[in-house]
Design a protein around this motif. Sequence first.
Motif, PDB file in Angstrom:
ATOM      1  N   LEU A   1     -21.046   9.963  -3.182  1.00 23.30           N
ATOM      2  CA  LEU A   1     -19.781   9.650  -2.611  1.00 23.30           C
ATOM      3  C   LEU A   1     -19.742   8.450  -1.780  1.00 23.30           C
ATOM      4  O   LEU A   1     -20.356   8.361  -0.574  1.00 23.30           O
ATOM      5  CB  LEU A   1     -18.997  10.653  -1.895  1.00 23.30           C
ATOM      6  N   THR A   2     -19.196   6.913  -2.273  1.00 20.61           N
ATOM      7  CA  THR A   2     -19.501   6.018  -1.628  1.00 20.61           C
ATOM      8  C   THR A   2     -17.950   5.310  -1.429  1.00 20.61           C
ATOM      9  O   THR A   2     -16.916   5.916  -2.100  1.00 20.61           O
ATOM     10  CB  THR A   2     -20.227   4.998  -2.343  1.00 20.61           C
ATOM     11  N   PRO A   3     -17.842   4.478  -0.317  1.00 23.32           N
ATOM     12  CA  PRO A   3     -16.543   4.119  -0.331  1.00 23.32           C
ATOM     13  C   PRO A   3     -15.803   3.248  -1.327  1.00 23.32           C
ATOM     14  O   PRO A   3     -14.819   3.453  -1.811  1.00 23.32           O
ATOM     15  CB  PRO A   3     -16.613   2.742   0.932  1.00 23.32           C
ATOM     16  N   GLU A   4     -16.898   2.869  -2.242  1.00 21.19           N
ATOM     17  CA  GLU A   4     -16.350   1.928  -3.412  1.00 21.19           C
ATOM     18  C   GLU A   4     -16.080   2.916  -4.622  1.00 21.19           C
ATOM     19  O   GLU A   4     -14.925   2.735  -5.128  1.00 21.19           O
ATOM     20  CB  GLU A   4     -17.494   1.156  -3.999  1.00 21.19           C
TER      21      GLU A   4
ATOM     22  N   ILE B   1     -14.736   5.766  -3.819  1.00 19.73           N
ATOM     23  CA  ILE B   1     -13.330   6.405  -3.490  1.00 19.73           C
ATOM     24  C   ILE B   1     -12.117   5.179  -3.856  1.00 19.73           C
ATOM     25  O   ILE B   1     -11.228   5.717  -4.204  1.00 19.73           O
ATOM     26  CB  ILE B   1     -13.350   6.797  -1.945  1.00 19.73           C
ATOM     27  N   LEU B   2     -12.691   4.272  -3.701  1.00 22.12           N
ATOM     28  CA  LEU B   2     -11.488   3.149  -3.946  1.00 22.12           C
ATOM     29  C   LEU B   2     -11.207   3.123  -5.011  1.00 22.12           C
ATOM     30  O   LEU B   2     -10.063   2.763  -5.816  1.00 22.12           O
ATOM     31  CB  LEU B   2     -11.872   1.838  -3.273  1.00 22.12           C
ATOM     32  N   ALA B   3     -12.146   2.957  -6.154  1.00 16.95           N
ATOM     33  CA  ALA B   3     -11.930   2.945  -7.658  1.00 16.95           C
ATOM     34  C   ALA B   3     -11.225   3.909  -8.084  1.00 16.95           C
ATOM     35  O   ALA B   3     -10.408   3.945  -8.780  1.00 16.95           O
ATOM     36  CB  ALA B   3     -13.490   2.994  -8.402  1.00 16.95           C
ATOM     37  N   ALA B   4     -11.484   5.235  -7.420  1.00 13.67           N
ATOM     38  CA  ALA B   4     -10.634   6.440  -7.956  1.00 13.67           C
ATOM     39  C   ALA B   4      -9.209   6.387  -7.223  1.00 13.67           C
ATOM     40  O   ALA B   4      -8.380   6.691  -8.049  1.00 13.67           O
ATOM     41  CB  ALA B   4     -11.305   7.808  -7.212  1.00 13.67           C
ATOM     42  N   THR B   5      -9.153   5.691  -5.995  1.00 14.82           N
ATOM     43  CA  THR B   5      -7.677   5.623  -5.468  1.00 14.82           C
ATOM     44  C   THR B   5      -7.047   4.671  -6.366  1.00 14.82           C
ATOM     45  O   THR B   5      -5.749   5.049  -6.627  1.00 14.82           O
ATOM     46  CB  THR B   5      -8.012   5.301  -4.014  1.00 14.82           C
ATOM     47  N   GLU B   6      -7.518   3.805  -7.078  1.00 11.40           N
ATOM     48  CA  GLU B   6      -6.857   3.002  -7.647  1.00 11.40           C
ATOM     49  C   GLU B   6      -6.458   3.563  -9.017  1.00 11.40           C
ATOM     50  O   GLU B   6      -5.155   3.354  -9.556  1.00 11.40           O
ATOM     51  CB  GLU B   6      -7.359   1.581  -8.085  1.00 11.40           C
TER      52      GLU B   6
ATOM     53  N   ALA C   1      -9.288  12.933  -4.031  1.00 14.51           N
ATOM     54  CA  ALA C   1     -10.548  13.813  -3.801  1.00 14.51           C
ATOM     55  C   ALA C   1     -10.522  14.704  -5.202  1.00 14.51           C
ATOM     56  O   ALA C   1     -11.753  14.994  -5.957  1.00 14.51           O
ATOM     57  CB  ALA C   1     -10.214  14.782  -2.699  1.00 14.51           C
ATOM     58  N   ARG C   2      -9.636  15.164  -5.861  1.00 15.14           N
ATOM     59  CA  ARG C   2      -9.677  16.058  -6.952  1.00 15.14           C
ATOM     60  C   ARG C   2     -10.272  15.106  -8.118  1.00 15.14           C
ATOM     61  O   ARG C   2     -11.116  15.505  -8.925  1.00 15.14           O
ATOM     62  CB  ARG C   2      -8.202  16.519  -7.462  1.00 15.14           C
ATOM     63  N   ALA C   3     -10.005  13.973  -8.333  1.00 20.12           N
ATOM     64  CA  ALA C   3     -10.548  13.060  -9.142  1.00 20.12           C
ATOM     65  C   ALA C   3     -12.033  12.658  -9.103  1.00 20.12           C
ATOM     66  O   ALA C   3     -12.582  12.414 -10.099  1.00 20.12           O
ATOM     67  CB  ALA C   3      -9.726  11.582  -9.335  1.00 20.12           C
ATOM     68  N   LEU C   4     -12.408  12.957  -7.710  1.00 25.95           N
ATOM     69  CA  LEU C   4     -13.699  12.723  -7.528  1.00 25.95           C
ATOM     70  C   LEU C   4     -14.477  13.920  -7.458  1.00 25.95           C
ATOM     71  O   LEU C   4     -15.725  13.907  -7.614  1.00 25.95           O
ATOM     72  CB  LEU C   4     -13.800  11.859  -6.299  1.00 25.95           C
ATOM     73  N   GLY C   5     -13.901  15.100  -7.806  1.00 23.72           N
ATOM     74  CA  GLY C   5     -14.586  16.350  -7.590  1.00 23.72           C
ATOM     75  C   GLY C   5     -14.973  16.838  -6.388  1.00 23.72           C
ATOM     76  O   GLY C   5     -15.928  17.443  -6.029  1.00 23.72           O
ATOM     77  N   VAL C   6     -14.538  16.030  -5.245  1.00 23.35           N
ATOM     78  CA  VAL C   6     -14.895  16.498  -3.746  1.00 23.35           C
ATOM     79  C   VAL C   6     -13.826  17.075  -3.008  1.00 23.35           C
ATOM     80  O   VAL C   6     -12.566  17.216  -3.331  1.00 23.35           O
ATOM     81  CB  VAL C   6     -15.471  15.333  -3.063  1.00 23.35           C
ATOM     82  N   SER C   7     -13.922  17.426  -1.753  1.00 18.04           N
ATOM     83  CA  SER C   7     -12.616  18.049  -0.784  1.00 18.04           C
ATOM     84  C   SER C   7     -12.157  16.553  -0.366  1.00 18.04           C
ATOM     85  O   SER C   7     -12.798  15.714  -0.095  1.00 18.04           O
ATOM     86  CB  SER C   7     -13.491  18.861   0.122  1.00 18.04           C
TER      87      SER C   7
ATOM     88  N   TYR D   1     -11.777  11.806   3.700  1.00 20.65           N
ATOM     89  CA  TYR D   1     -11.428  11.475   5.087  1.00 20.65           C
ATOM     90  C   TYR D   1     -12.793  11.052   5.891  1.00 20.65           C
ATOM     91  O   TYR D   1     -12.562  10.303   6.884  1.00 20.65           O
ATOM     92  CB  TYR D   1     -10.740  12.688   5.760  1.00 20.65           C
ATOM     93  N   ARG D   2     -13.984  11.519   5.522  1.00 20.61           N
ATOM     94  CA  ARG D   2     -15.178  11.099   6.493  1.00 20.61           C
ATOM     95  C   ARG D   2     -15.309   9.526   6.208  1.00 20.61           C
ATOM     96  O   ARG D   2     -15.989   8.910   6.846  1.00 20.61           O
ATOM     97  CB  ARG D   2     -16.296  11.741   5.947  1.00 20.61           C
ATOM     98  N   HIS D   3     -14.726   8.846   5.112  1.00 18.63           N
ATOM     99  CA  HIS D   3     -14.984   7.532   4.713  1.00 18.63           C
ATOM    100  C   HIS D   3     -13.787   6.823   5.379  1.00 18.63           C
ATOM    101  O   HIS D   3     -14.066   5.588   5.608  1.00 18.63           O
ATOM    102  CB  HIS D   3     -15.141   7.304   3.416  1.00 18.63           C
ATOM    103  N   PHE D   4     -12.685   7.256   5.183  1.00 15.97           N
ATOM    104  CA  PHE D   4     -11.333   6.567   5.465  1.00 15.97           C
ATOM    105  C   PHE D   4     -10.553   7.789   6.249  1.00 15.97           C
ATOM    106  O   PHE D   4      -9.967   8.536   5.840  1.00 15.97           O
ATOM    107  CB  PHE D   4     -10.775   6.201   4.302  1.00 15.97           C
ATOM    108  N   ARG D   5     -10.334   7.420   7.630  1.00 18.76           N
ATOM    109  CA  ARG D   5      -9.892   8.347   8.451  1.00 18.76           C
ATOM    110  C   ARG D   5      -8.517   8.916   8.279  1.00 18.76           C
ATOM    111  O   ARG D   5      -8.023   9.905   8.780  1.00 18.76           O
ATOM    112  CB  ARG D   5     -10.193   7.588   9.969  1.00 18.76           C
TER     113      ARG D   5
END
Length: 199
Positions: free
Chosen positions: A6-9, A11-16, A33-39, A44-48
């Motif tokens: 799990l990287t910031p990039e 997360i940002l791609a999934a967010t888009e 988080a659901r799209a990435l399959g994580v909690s 939030y560990r990457h983006f507070r």
Amino acid sequence: MAPETLTPERILAATEDVLRRHGPAKATVVDVARALGVSHGSVYRHFRTKAALRGAVTKRWLDRTTARLAEVVAADEPPAVKLRHWLSTLFEAKRHKAGDDPELFATYSVLTGEQNDVVDAHIAELTSQLTAILQQGVACGEFDISDLPATARAVFEATAHFHDPVYAPEWSRPDAGPAFDAVVSLVVRGIVACRPGVS
């Protein structure tokens, strides 16, 4: 197979993708988080905060245009040609964003309205690029400018009709291209040094 890191990039791609599907009003960190399959705690560990995530994804979207424009600044072209090239690249980038994916463009128009610091930094970077082009023109005697930062800001504001998202509905009009060319020609004529052969 080991799970993808799990990287910031990522997360940002999934967010888009989530923003494209749900829009800015309904998209949540839980959806990302659901799209990435994580909690959602992993996100939030990457983006507070949710605001930090939205700011980062907005910056990522704006940086795509900034990167294209940076290539123009570095190009080996006469300054007046480069200035026209830079302004047309900005206009085309904005016009494509608005026309190619209108839903996502509308989403980012909302996000940029929320992210004043991100937008201010983006505009500062764009005017810095303009200042660099103008400086090149002054250095070779092609432009006659006394205050580079103020002139760069004036050029940016004079052409706002062709890059400010508020005007996006007008960018697809048949007369948008000729109107853009007329404004850019006026701007360039206003800063070229008075010598033959420069237009």
